[in-house]
Write a protein that holds these residues in place. Structure first.
Motif, PDB file in Angstrom:
ATOM      1  N   SER A  53      46.855  58.425  40.662  1.00  0.00           N
ATOM      2  CA  SER A  53      46.255  58.680  39.347  1.00  0.00           C
ATOM      3  C   SER A  53      46.956  59.829  38.634  1.00  0.00           C
ATOM      4  N   ARG A  54      47.171  60.917  39.351  1.00  0.00           N
ATOM      5  CA  ARG A  54      47.832  62.081  38.752  1.00  0.00           C
ATOM      6  C   ARG A  54      49.224  61.716  38.251  1.00  0.00           C
ATOM      7  N   ILE A  55      49.976  61.003  39.061  1.00  0.00           N
ATOM      8  CA  ILE A  55      51.342  60.644  38.691  1.00  0.00           C
ATOM      9  C   ILE A  55      51.358  59.698  37.493  1.00  0.00           C
ATOM     10  N   VAL A  56      50.532  58.663  37.525  1.00  0.00           N
ATOM     11  CA  VAL A  56      50.541  57.656  36.459  1.00  0.00           C
ATOM     12  C   VAL A  56      50.115  58.267  35.124  1.00  0.00           C
ATOM     13  N   LYS A 117      38.838  54.350  30.686  1.00  0.00           N
ATOM     14  CA  LYS A 117      37.578  55.000  31.041  1.00  0.00           C
ATOM     15  C   LYS A 117      37.222  54.752  32.502  1.00  0.00           C
ATOM     16  N   ARG A 118      37.830  53.725  33.086  1.00  0.00           N
ATOM     17  CA  ARG A 118      37.619  53.438  34.497  1.00  0.00           C
ATOM     18  C   ARG A 118      38.896  52.819  35.054  1.00  0.00           C
ATOM     19  N   VAL A 119      39.228  53.205  36.268  1.00  0.00           N
ATOM     20  CA  VAL A 119      40.420  52.689  36.936  1.00  0.00           C
ATOM     21  C   VAL A 119      40.016  52.212  38.325  1.00  0.00           C
ATOM     22  N   ASP A 120      40.366  50.974  38.632  1.00  0.00           N
ATOM     23  CA  ASP A 120      40.068  50.391  39.935  1.00  0.00           C
ATOM     24  C   ASP A 120      41.383  50.006  40.609  1.00  0.00           C
ATOM     25  N   PRO A 121      41.760  50.727  41.652  1.00  0.00           N
ATOM     26  CA  PRO A 121      42.974  50.334  42.375  1.00  0.00           C
ATOM     27  C   PRO A 121      42.705  49.087  43.223  1.00  0.00           C
ATOM     28  N   LYS A 122      43.628  48.165  43.199  1.00  0.00           N
ATOM     29  CA  LYS A 122      43.500  46.970  44.033  1.00  0.00           C
ATOM     30  C   LYS A 122      44.007  47.305  45.429  1.00  0.00           C
ATOM     31  N   ARG A 123      43.256  46.832  46.428  1.00  0.00           N
ATOM     32  CA  ARG A 123      43.618  47.033  47.832  1.00  0.00           C
ATOM     33  C   ARG A 123      43.577  45.687  48.547  1.00  0.00           C
ATOM     34  N   LEU A 134      46.744  48.344  39.385  1.00  0.00           N
ATOM     35  CA  LEU A 134      45.571  49.079  38.921  1.00  0.00           C
ATOM     36  C   LEU A 134      44.865  48.223  37.876  1.00  0.00           C
ATOM     37  N   ILE A 135      43.558  48.159  37.965  1.00  0.00           N
ATOM     38  CA  ILE A 135      42.766  47.504  36.930  1.00  0.00           C
ATOM     39  C   ILE A 135      42.193  48.622  36.062  1.00  0.00           C
ATOM     40  N   LEU A 136      42.553  48.606  34.798  1.00  0.00           N
ATOM     41  CA  LEU A 136      42.112  49.626  33.847  1.00  0.00           C
ATOM     42  C   LEU A 136      41.061  49.026  32.928  1.00  0.00           C
ATOM     43  N   HIS A 137      40.051  49.816  32.591  1.00  0.00           N
ATOM     44  CA  HIS A 137      38.990  49.388  31.684  1.00  0.00           C
ATOM     45  C   HIS A 137      38.826  50.445  30.604  1.00  0.00           C
ATOM     46  N   TRP A 145      38.168  46.356  26.673  1.00  0.00           N
ATOM     47  CA  TRP A 145      39.402  45.733  27.129  1.00  0.00           C
ATOM     48  C   TRP A 145      39.572  45.950  28.630  1.00  0.00           C
ATOM     49  N   GLN A 146      40.449  45.155  29.200  1.00  0.00           N
ATOM     50  CA  GLN A 146      40.802  45.294  30.606  1.00  0.00           C
ATOM     51  C   GLN A 146      42.301  45.053  30.725  1.00  0.00           C
ATOM     52  N   ALA A 147      42.942  45.824  31.568  1.00  0.00           N
ATOM     53  CA  ALA A 147      44.381  45.652  31.798  1.00  0.00           C
ATOM     54  C   ALA A 147      44.648  45.646  33.292  1.00  0.00           C
ATOM     55  N   ARG A 148      45.625  44.857  33.683  1.00  0.00           N
ATOM     56  CA  ARG A 148      46.121  44.845  35.061  1.00  0.00           C
ATOM     57  C   ARG A 148      47.530  45.410  35.021  1.00  0.00           C
ATOM     58  N   LEU A 149      47.676  46.596  35.545  1.00  0.00           N
ATOM     59  CA  LEU A 149      48.945  47.309  35.495  1.00  0.00           C
ATOM     60  C   LEU A 149      49.668  47.185  36.828  1.00  0.00           C
ATOM     61  N   GLU A 150      50.880  46.663  36.794  1.00  0.00           N
ATOM     62  CA  GLU A 150      51.736  46.569  37.982  1.00  0.00           C
ATOM     63  C   GLU A 150      52.505  47.876  38.090  1.00  0.00           C
ATOM     64  N   LEU A 151      52.130  48.705  39.040  1.00  0.00           N
ATOM     65  CA  LEU A 151      52.670  50.061  39.122  1.00  0.00           C
ATOM     66  C   LEU A 151      54.169  50.113  39.416  1.00  0.00           C
ATOM     67  N   ARG A 152      54.684  49.185  40.185  1.00  0.00           N
ATOM     68  CA  ARG A 152      56.128  49.195  40.458  1.00  0.00           C
ATOM     69  C   ARG A 152      56.905  48.928  39.174  1.00  0.00           C
ATOM     70  N   GLU A 153      56.453  47.965  38.395  1.00  0.00           N
ATOM     71  CA  GLU A 153      57.114  47.660  37.118  1.00  0.00           C
ATOM     72  C   GLU A 153      56.994  48.851  36.159  1.00  0.00           C
ATOM     73  N   PHE A 154      55.829  49.463  36.139  1.00  0.00           N
ATOM     74  CA  PHE A 154      55.599  50.635  35.300  1.00  0.00           C
ATOM     75  C   PHE A 154      56.560  51.761  35.690  1.00  0.00           C
ATOM     76  N   ALA A 155      56.697  52.003  36.991  1.00  0.00           N
ATOM     77  CA  ALA A 155      57.570  53.071  37.478  1.00  0.00           C
ATOM     78  C   ALA A 155      59.029  52.801  37.123  1.00  0.00           C
ATOM     79  N   LEU A 156      59.475  51.568  37.289  1.00  0.00           N
ATOM     80  CA  LEU A 156      60.873  51.254  36.989  1.00  0.00           C
ATOM     81  C   LEU A 156      61.160  51.326  35.495  1.00  0.00           C
ATOM     82  N   ALA A 157      60.204  50.928  34.674  1.00  0.00           N
ATOM     83  CA  ALA A 157      60.380  51.079  33.227  1.00  0.00           C
ATOM     84  C   ALA A 157      60.450  52.566  32.857  1.00  0.00           C
ATOM     85  N   ALA A 158      59.591  53.365  33.461  1.00  0.00           N
ATOM     86  CA  ALA A 158      59.601  54.819  33.200  1.00  0.00           C
ATOM     87  C   ALA A 158      60.939  55.424  33.615  1.00  0.00           C
TER      88      ALA A 158
END
Length: 163
Positions: A53-56, A117-123, A134-137, A145-158
């Motif tokens: 969470s801190r990193i993202v 406002k809410r973040v649910d990590p998928k496990r 991560l599921i973001l709300h 709204w709801q978003a499904r964020l693929e963290l690896r793709e996010f990291a590589l884009a960053a």
């Protein structure tokens, strides 16, 4: 002048995020050698979500600030523009239409991370290891709204946007 940030530190944060994601399943499967090792590993694993969470949030805030401070810097390069538009997940912009998912591009993902406002990590079901999603709300203009964020793709884009 825009806020300054040190690229090596940003790169290091991206490395940390990728490392946490890749090590999560190994830690979840680790049985240990000595009595009590499993408890120690579980203790360490409790840091996964707070650190992710801190990193993202940090990456999203720094990159959005940089994009907004000097849009011409990123507009001048087709390669950088393609990274800003890179899909890093999917978005349901209106929860009353749950079948209307669309591509979540990197820049918009930064917005969603910052305003979630809410973040649910998928496990995984069997071990509880992080899947990298991560599921973001949140809400925008009175629409949930709801978003499904693929963290690896996010990291590589960053990583592609670090100067």
């Amino acid at each position: 002048m825009a806020f300054l940030y040190e690229t090596p530190f940003l790169d290091l944060e991206i490395y940390r995020l990728m490392t946490i994601l890749e090590s999560s399943s190994a830690l979840a499967d680790y049985e240990g050698t000595y009595e009590g090792d499993r408890d120690k590993v579980e203790y360490l694993r409790r840091s996964e979500i707070p650190e992710v969470s801190r990193i993202v949030v940090s990456l999203a805030a720094i990159i959005r600030a940089a994009l907004d401070a000097d849009p011409q810097l990123y507009a001048g390069s087709l390669e950088l523009e393609s990274e800003i538009e890179r899909p890093v997940g999917v978005l349901m912009p209106d929860a009353t239409r749950p079948d209307a998912w669309e591509s979540l591009e990197f820049r918009e993902a930064c917005n969603k991370v910052i305003h979630a406002k809410r973040v649910d990590p998928k496990r995984t079901v069997d071990t509880g290891a992080l899947t990298g999603e991560l599921i973001l709300h949140g809400d925008y203009r009175k629409k949930d709204w709801q978003a499904r964020l693929e963290l690896r793709e996010f990291a590589l884009a960053a990583l592609s946007l670090t100067p």
